[in-house]
Write a protein that holds these residues in place. Structure first.
Motif, PDB file in Angstrom:
ATOM      1  N   ASN A  97      38.150  45.124  33.935  1.00  0.00           N
ATOM      2  CA  ASN A  97      39.049  44.470  32.979  1.00  0.00           C
ATOM      3  C   ASN A  97      40.500  44.685  33.363  1.00  0.00           C
ATOM      4  O   ASN A  97      41.336  43.790  33.203  1.00  0.00           O
ATOM      5  N   ALA A  98      40.790  45.879  33.867  1.00  0.00           N
ATOM      6  CA  ALA A  98      42.160  46.151  34.314  1.00  0.00           C
ATOM      7  C   ALA A  98      42.537  45.180  35.426  1.00  0.00           C
ATOM      8  O   ALA A  98      43.673  44.726  35.520  1.00  0.00           O
ATOM      9  N   ARG A  99      41.564  44.846  36.256  1.00  0.00           N
ATOM     10  CA  ARG A  99      41.833  43.930  37.359  1.00  0.00           C
ATOM     11  C   ARG A  99      42.159  42.519  36.848  1.00  0.00           C
ATOM     12  O   ARG A  99      43.122  41.900  37.305  1.00  0.00           O
ATOM     13  N   THR A 100      41.403  42.005  35.876  1.00  0.00           N
ATOM     14  CA  THR A 100      41.761  40.672  35.363  1.00  0.00           C
ATOM     15  C   THR A 100      43.096  40.721  34.628  1.00  0.00           C
ATOM     16  O   THR A 100      43.885  39.784  34.716  1.00  0.00           O
ATOM     17  N   ALA A 101      43.353  41.817  33.933  1.00  0.00           N
ATOM     18  CA  ALA A 101      44.665  41.971  33.283  1.00  0.00           C
ATOM     19  C   ALA A 101      45.767  41.955  34.335  1.00  0.00           C
ATOM     20  O   ALA A 101      46.805  41.307  34.172  1.00  0.00           O
ATOM     21  N   PHE A 102      45.540  42.651  35.418  1.00  0.00           N
ATOM     22  CA  PHE A 102      46.522  42.747  36.498  1.00  0.00           C
ATOM     23  C   PHE A 102      46.788  41.373  37.125  1.00  0.00           C
ATOM     24  O   PHE A 102      47.947  40.964  37.303  1.00  0.00           O
ATOM     25  N   PHE A 103      45.730  40.634  37.441  1.00  0.00           N
ATOM     26  CA  PHE A 103      45.922  39.293  38.012  1.00  0.00           C
ATOM     27  C   PHE A 103      46.694  38.396  37.041  1.00  0.00           C
ATOM     28  O   PHE A 103      47.579  37.640  37.445  1.00  0.00           O
ATOM     29  N   SER A 104      46.339  38.495  35.761  1.00  0.00           N
ATOM     30  CA  SER A 104      47.033  37.682  34.753  1.00  0.00           C
ATOM     31  C   SER A 104      48.507  38.062  34.688  1.00  0.00           C
ATOM     32  O   SER A 104      49.388  37.203  34.592  1.00  0.00           O
ATOM     33  N   HIS A 105      48.746  39.348  34.739  1.00  0.00           N
ATOM     34  CA  HIS A 105      50.115  39.869  34.712  1.00  0.00           C
ATOM     35  C   HIS A 105      50.899  39.358  35.925  1.00  0.00           C
ATOM     36  O   HIS A 105      52.024  38.871  35.807  1.00  0.00           O
ATOM     37  N   LEU A 106      50.280  39.454  37.098  1.00  0.00           N
ATOM     38  CA  LEU A 106      50.947  39.012  38.328  1.00  0.00           C
ATOM     39  C   LEU A 106      51.299  37.526  38.267  1.00  0.00           C
ATOM     40  O   LEU A 106      52.384  37.104  38.674  1.00  0.00           O
ATOM     41  N   TRP A 107      50.354  36.758  37.767  1.00  0.00           N
ATOM     42  CA  TRP A 107      50.559  35.309  37.735  1.00  0.00           C
ATOM     43  C   TRP A 107      51.746  34.952  36.832  1.00  0.00           C
ATOM     44  O   TRP A 107      52.609  34.139  37.189  1.00  0.00           O
TER      45      TRP A 107
END
Ligand code: GLU
Ligand code: ZN
Length: 467
Positions: A26-36
């Motif tokens: 979940n941290a990874r999808t949060a991170f990708f969303s954050h980056l985008w």
């Protein structure tokens, strides 16, 4: 902000259910969303999906917000800071959902279902026996108002089901999986409001993404088949569809979804073990996302290296040895003060400087602390054979040399070289093994200086006699 930038701005979100620790996946999808969002100059929203009152806990919400902050995944709108779409905890959005439920019911797009758990189980059984995929049979869809009143009078508490339109094709283009096409006939009428009045996941998740202005939903691809349901709901409510991207699952070395039996899985656990945020982010950036840069990146430069079209649909393999690699890379870039704070034991600056290249996790410093100010652990095989090969005469000479040189290794080895004729590794390895208990490690000369002289002498002398 200029109009052109505005129109490109991507608004993303992380929508965790506070039912446990923040999982690395979940941290990874949060991170990708954050980056985008950061890359496009857009916004990143934190929304807490806590309508399941039995499983949701405030302490999990607080913990996951703390872990996100620790990772540097800051949000622009969220339960703690508010924003134009407040409130950001779904448990507080019940009134809003109620108006939408009423709207759907009034349009005939949703209806109360009085089926009990046993009714539904029986119906599924019959369908399976008939060789059909089990789905809601539509039993309550055609109840008359008299039949509904009769069930209400019996005290039955209904759920609310969405009346899935027949013969509809639902299409969308997934950012990761490409064009998707579903047929509504394959989808049974599904629950949008539980019998306790709270909103079910399908519903509040979809409507909030829409009304909160999310332009790109990123989530795990276990949600891919939920999306057609959610799109039908949004269409029925006349709400805008966000874009969707479903990223591949995070798996362990054996290809199974990353879970406890693989070791640490939560951000909290990695943090407790002493992993650094930049190390975790560097690994996550390459998990299911191909980065255009192979080397270490600072968190601040990562958004520029994120590309949504570089997200993968294959399961991403989490590899702790990769994480350890990024941990080392991160440590090399830290100041002495930062390393010292990370070690957290009030070590002397000399000690920190000496061992920092030999530690990956804070616990790795413990043996070196023992080397300078404690007792050596029992010798390993390699150390024993190096010491045995040098022999007691060597250590007797080394003890004498130490008495003349004290902790000056250069002086000590000079004397010892003259006395024994040994040089190079033959000279250094037995000294290192005896003094530190290990044949590898930080530079020996400064290490020797950090030891109390009587300790160093005792360690040399202990090998001077045959036992
Ligand atoms: N609360 C959902 C979950 O944690 C959100 C899924 C989504 O990102 O849409 O699985
Ligand atoms: Zn029913």
């Amino acid at each position: 902000m200029s109009a052109s930038k505005d129109s490109l701005a991507v608004i993303t979100r992380f929508a965790p259910s506070p039912t446990g620790s923040l999982h690395l996946g979940n941290a990874r999808t949060a991170f990708f969303s954050h980056l985008w969002a950061r890359k496009s100059g857009g916004r990143f929203i934190l929304r807490i999906e806590d309508t399941d009152v039995e499983r949701s806990q405030l302490r999990f919400r607080d913990e996951l917000m703390a872990e996100m902050r620790w990772l540097g995944l800051t949000w622009d709108e969220g339960p703690d800071i508010g924003g134009p779409s407040a409130p950001y905890s779904q448990a507080e959005r019940g009134d809003f959902y109620a108006t939408l439920f009423a709207q759907l019911a009034a349009n005939g797009a949703a209806y109360p279902c009085y089926c009990t758990a046993q009714d539904l189980e029986l119906s599924r059984k019959l369908q399976r026996m008939a060789g059909k995929p089990p789905r809601y049979a539509g039993t309550c869809r055609t109840l008359s108002s008299a039949q509904r009143a009769e069930r209400e009078a019996r005290g039955l508490k209904p759920t609310l089901r969405f009346a899935v339109p027949s013969n509809q094709i639902i299409e969308f283009t997934d950012v990761v999986h490409g064009p998707q096409r579903f047929v509504s006939g394959d989808i049974g009428d599904f629950i949008i409001r539980r019998d306790d009045g709270t909103s079910a996941f399908f519903f509040c998740n979809a409507v909030d993404d829409s009304v909160m202005g999310i332009t790109q939903v990123l989530r795990g691809d276990d949600h891919l088949t939920n999306t057609p349901r959610q799109l039908m709901l949004l269409d029925a409510l006349g709400l805008r569809r966000p874009g969707y991207g479903h990223v591949g699952l995070l798996v362990g070395a054996d290809g199974a979804p990353l879970s406890k039996r693989h070791g640490s899985t939560s951000v909290h656990e990695f943090r407790e073990r002493g992993f650094l945020p930049a190390a975790i982010l560097n690994h996550l950036l390459r998990l299911g996302h191909t980065s255009d840069v192979d080397g270490w990146l600072s968190a601040a430069t990562m958004p520029a290296h994120f590309r949504a079209d570089h997200l993968g649909r294959a399961p991403a393999r989490f590899d702790e040895s990769q994480l350890l690699h990024w941990q080392k890379e991160t440590l090399e870039r830290m100041s002495a003060e930062q390393v010292s704070a990370w070690l957290g034991s009030g070590d002397s600056a000399d000690f920190v400087e000496l061992v920092r290249h030999n530690v990956v996790l804070p616990g790795d410093a413990i043996p070196w602390r023992a080397v300078v100010s404690g007792d050596l652990p029992p010798l390993g095989k390699d150390e024993q054979s190096v010491i045995a090969a040098a022999g007691p005469e060597f250590f007797a000479a080394a003890t004498d040399a130490f008495d003349q040189s004290s902790s000056d290794l250069k002086q000590l080895t000079k004397i010892l070289k003259e006395r024994t004729g040994r040089k190079g590794a033959d000279l250094f390895m037995p000294l290192r093994a005896a003094l530190t208990g290990q044949i590898h490690g930080p530079e020996l000369a400064p290490l020797l200086k950090l030891m109390p002289p009587e300790t160093a002498r005792r360690r040399l002398k202990s090998h001077a006699q045959n036992t």
